[in-house]
Design a protein around this motif. Structure first.
Motif, short mmCIF file in Angstrom:
data_model
loop_
_atom_site.label_atom_id
_atom_site.label_comp_id
_atom_site.label_asym_id
_atom_site.label_seq_id
_atom_site.Cartn_x
_atom_site.Cartn_y
_atom_site.Cartn_z
N GLU A 68 90.93 43.76 85.38
CA GLU A 68 89.74 44.64 85.34
C GLU A 68 88.53 43.94 85.96
O GLU A 68 87.79 44.55 86.74
N CYS A 69 88.33 42.67 85.62
CA CYS A 69 87.18 41.94 86.18
C CYS A 69 87.35 41.74 87.69
O CYS A 69 86.36 41.82 88.44
N LEU A 70 88.57 41.47 88.15
CA LEU A 70 88.78 41.27 89.58
C LEU A 70 88.55 42.55 90.37
O LEU A 70 88.09 42.51 91.51
N ALA A 71 88.89 43.70 89.78
CA ALA A 71 88.64 44.97 90.47
C ALA A 71 87.15 45.14 90.70
O ALA A 71 86.72 45.63 91.76
N ASP A 72 86.34 44.74 89.72
CA ASP A 72 84.89 44.84 89.89
C ASP A 72 84.39 43.85 90.94
O ASP A 72 83.54 44.18 91.76
N LEU A 73 84.96 42.64 90.96
CA LEU A 73 84.54 41.62 91.93
C LEU A 73 84.95 41.99 93.35
O LEU A 73 84.15 41.87 94.28
N ASN A 74 86.19 42.43 93.52
CA ASN A 74 86.72 42.68 94.87
C ASN A 74 86.36 44.04 95.44
O ASN A 74 86.14 44.17 96.65
N ASP A 75 86.28 45.06 94.61
CA ASP A 75 86.15 46.44 95.10
C ASP A 75 84.74 46.99 95.02
O ASP A 75 84.42 47.96 95.72
N ARG A 76 83.89 46.43 94.17
CA ARG A 76 82.56 47.03 93.99
C ARG A 76 81.41 46.10 94.34
O ARG A 76 80.31 46.57 94.61
N ARG A 77 81.63 44.82 94.31
CA ARG A 77 80.55 43.88 94.61
C ARG A 77 80.46 43.68 96.12
O ARG A 77 81.42 43.23 96.76
N VAL A 78 79.31 43.96 96.71
CA VAL A 78 79.10 43.89 98.16
C VAL A 78 78.63 42.49 98.54
O VAL A 78 77.72 41.93 97.91
N LEU A 79 79.25 41.90 99.56
CA LEU A 79 78.81 40.62 100.09
C LEU A 79 77.59 40.83 100.98
O LEU A 79 77.65 41.59 101.95
N ARG A 80 76.50 40.16 100.66
CA ARG A 80 75.23 40.45 101.35
C ARG A 80 75.29 40.11 102.84
O ARG A 80 74.73 40.83 103.67
N GLN A 81 76.00 39.03 103.19
CA GLN A 81 76.00 38.63 104.59
C GLN A 81 76.82 39.57 105.47
O GLN A 81 76.70 39.55 106.70
N PHE A 82 77.72 40.37 104.84
CA PHE A 82 78.55 41.28 105.62
C PHE A 82 78.25 42.75 105.33
O PHE A 82 78.62 43.62 106.12
N GLY A 83 77.62 43.02 104.21
CA GLY A 83 77.34 44.41 103.87
C GLY A 83 78.57 45.20 103.47
O GLY A 83 78.56 46.44 103.50
N LYS A 84 79.67 44.51 103.11
CA LYS A 84 80.92 45.16 102.72
C LYS A 84 81.50 44.42 101.52
O LYS A 84 81.15 43.27 101.24
N THR A 85 82.42 45.10 100.84
CA THR A 85 83.10 44.46 99.73
C THR A 85 84.23 43.57 100.24
O THR A 85 84.64 43.66 101.41
#
Length: 508
Positions: A285-302
């Motif tokens: 559950e925590c990894l789904a939030d980290l990988n699928d919803r948290r946007v990387l600022r330098q790329f603007g994508k998850t």
């Protein structure tokens, strides 16, 4: 950069007024005036010699940058100590500055403190910026902290679950799995689960020099664990261990471990788990939030979006079957042509007795090799001290003896005659354990070759009449010819008549 040369050229050579110099150089008139005064005060000659650079010229006029003239010297922190403290867990520059302020209330402010530390840190060797192609590398490691799991609800016994971490080099897509240990079987289970999570296999696996991956660490030619090499060969990938004591070689996974410890362990710190499956469900559950919803600022994508674009198209397909963990062990074949693995014995062909062999065993099979050639294969047995023996591995004499079973003994005895069959039953029943009577039965049945079935049947009858229950007695009967002599009948005893004896009629 102050335009000292340009200002002095217009002032000395072109005799331009200060107001016009300020307009042309976009400087304030006070700045232009101060620059000319400083130049004259220091007695510098015009034109300035070419060996004096612009930075040197500015330093002569204004001094070192960041230092105000006439200001008292502030207490300097011990920067090596600051750097060492930063390597400790949960220590930041903010914490260290607050401790510095406690000792020196009139010292540097926080921004200046950070500025000076970064400048001091910049004197160390530069760090190479690493770039990873899509689907090229998968970095692997274990987190330092564990997740507490209650393994016994009655006693409250707690066991720590270790966190396996894998991260793709191109997209930073992260995967974690809780295992009970960091030993080789759990390490392989983590690799298999990571490949299934990424739905493909990278070109290289990059672990550190832990014993589960590297048997002997070496800067130039590390010796990789044989079982781990077999796993990589099964998936069509290769293993590239990092250099010993060079954690920056796998900075990607080191950063990911830090993220996992903060992202997962911080969120799970107040939860109570009773099974390892519960921990892995919470991690997912925590990894789904980290990988699928948290946007990387330098790329603007998850991370997931980057993985689908960068890594996924370059991954190799998974094989039809996942790799089955196997261990290798050197064994010496005993005189009984068996080897022992985890308190269970497995046979090899008798001609390899006393030879040193290699055993490859999984959860379900045991394979035995000699000189790279497989000489035996068995199903994995429980550690109960028993034997798994293939009849073809036995000598002919052992095979004949081993083939004798209670059913076969009864079958052979009934073929010779009913008296012998009854004698075999009596022999087996007379022993505390049925198997103790097998050798006596085999010896008695073997007398048929010497004396014939008819005499053996008669000897069995004689043995039953005299209550003989062993091989020596039957053999003696045959050797002395007692089987051909009828058993003497005991004379019938006349009843005793006496006045003190009541007789059977008394009880009627």
């Amino acid at each position: 950069m102050r335009h000292v040369r340009e200002v002095m050229r217009m002032h000395r050579e072109a005799c331009v007024p200060m107001r016009e110099i300020a307009r042309l150089t976009c400087l304030a008139r006070s700045t232009v005036r101060d620059m000319i005064v400083r130049f004259d005060r220091w007695g510098l000659a015009w034109p300035v010699p070419s060996e004096i650079g612009d930075i040197d010229l500015e330093g002569r006029l204004y001094g070192a940058s960041g230092v105000k003239p006439g200001r008292r010297k502030l207490p300097e922190p011990d920067w090596p100590v600051v750097a060492r403290e930063l390597k400790r867990e949960h220590v930041t520059l903010q914490v260290l500055w607050e401790e510095y302020q406690t000792e020196h209330p009139d010292g540097y402010r926080y921004s200046r403190f950070c500025d000076l530390f970064r400048r001091w840190e910049g004197r160390f060797p530069l760090v190479m910026r690493q770039s990873h192609a899509g689907g090229e590398k998968l970095f692997l490691d274990y987190a330092g902290d564990t997740v507490p799991v209650v393994v016994d609800r009655r006693t409250g016994e707690v066991r720590g679950a270790h966190i396996f971490v894998a991260v793709m080099g191109g997209s930073s897509l992260s995967f974690s799995l809780a295992t009970w240990t960091e030993q080789f079987p759990d390490w392989i289970a983590g690799n298999n689960a990571a490949f299934a999570f990424f739905r493909g296999v990278p070109q290289l696996l990059v672990p550190d020099n832990a014993k589960v991956a590297v048997i002997k660490a070496c800067h130039f030619d590390p010796q990789v664990n044989r079982g781990y090499t077999d796993m990589a060969r099964h998936y069509g990938t290769a293993i590239l261990p990092t250099r010993p004591r060079k954690p920056r070689d796998k900075a990607k996974v080191e950063a990911c471990v830090g993220i996992v410890e903060r992202w997962l362990l911080g969120r799970l710190r107040d939860r109570i788990f009773y099974r390892l499956a519960e921990v892995n469900a919470a991690i997912a559950e925590c990894l789904a939030d980290l990988n699928d919803r948290r946007v990387l600022r330098q790329f603007g994508k998850t991370r997931r979006q980057l993985f689908d674009e960068v890594d996924a198209p370059n991954l190799k397909p998974l094989p039809e079957e996942p790799w089955t963990h196997a261990e290798w062990r050197r064994c010496r074949v005993g005189l009984d042509y068996h080897i022992a693995i985890d308190r269970h014995h497995y046979s090899v062909p008798r001609r390899f007795a006393r030879r040193e062999v290699e055993a490859r065993f999984t959860a379900s099979t045991v394979e035995i090799f000699l000189g790279g050639e497989r000489i035996a294969v068995h199903m994995r047995g429980n550690g109960n001290g028993r034997h798994t023996t293939v009849p073809e591995h036995m000598p002919s004499s052992h095979r004949r003896y081993g083939e004798w079973t209670p059913a076969k003994i009864r079958e052979e005895a009934s073929r010779i005659g009913p008296m012998l069959s009854l004698l075999m039953e009596k022999v087996i029943e007379a022993k505390p354990h049925p198997e103790q009577g097998y050798r006596s039965c085999l010896g008695i049945i073997g007398l048929e070759r010497r004396f014939g079935a008819q005499r053996l049947e008669a000897a069995a009858l004689r043995a039953l009449e005299i209550q003989a229950r062993n091989y020596p007695s039957v053999k003696s009967i045959l050797e002395k010819g007692l089987d051909q002599v009828p058993v003497p009948q005991s004379p019938e005893q006349e009843p005793i008549i006496h006045s003190n004896i009541r007789g059977s009629s008394y009880y009627n």
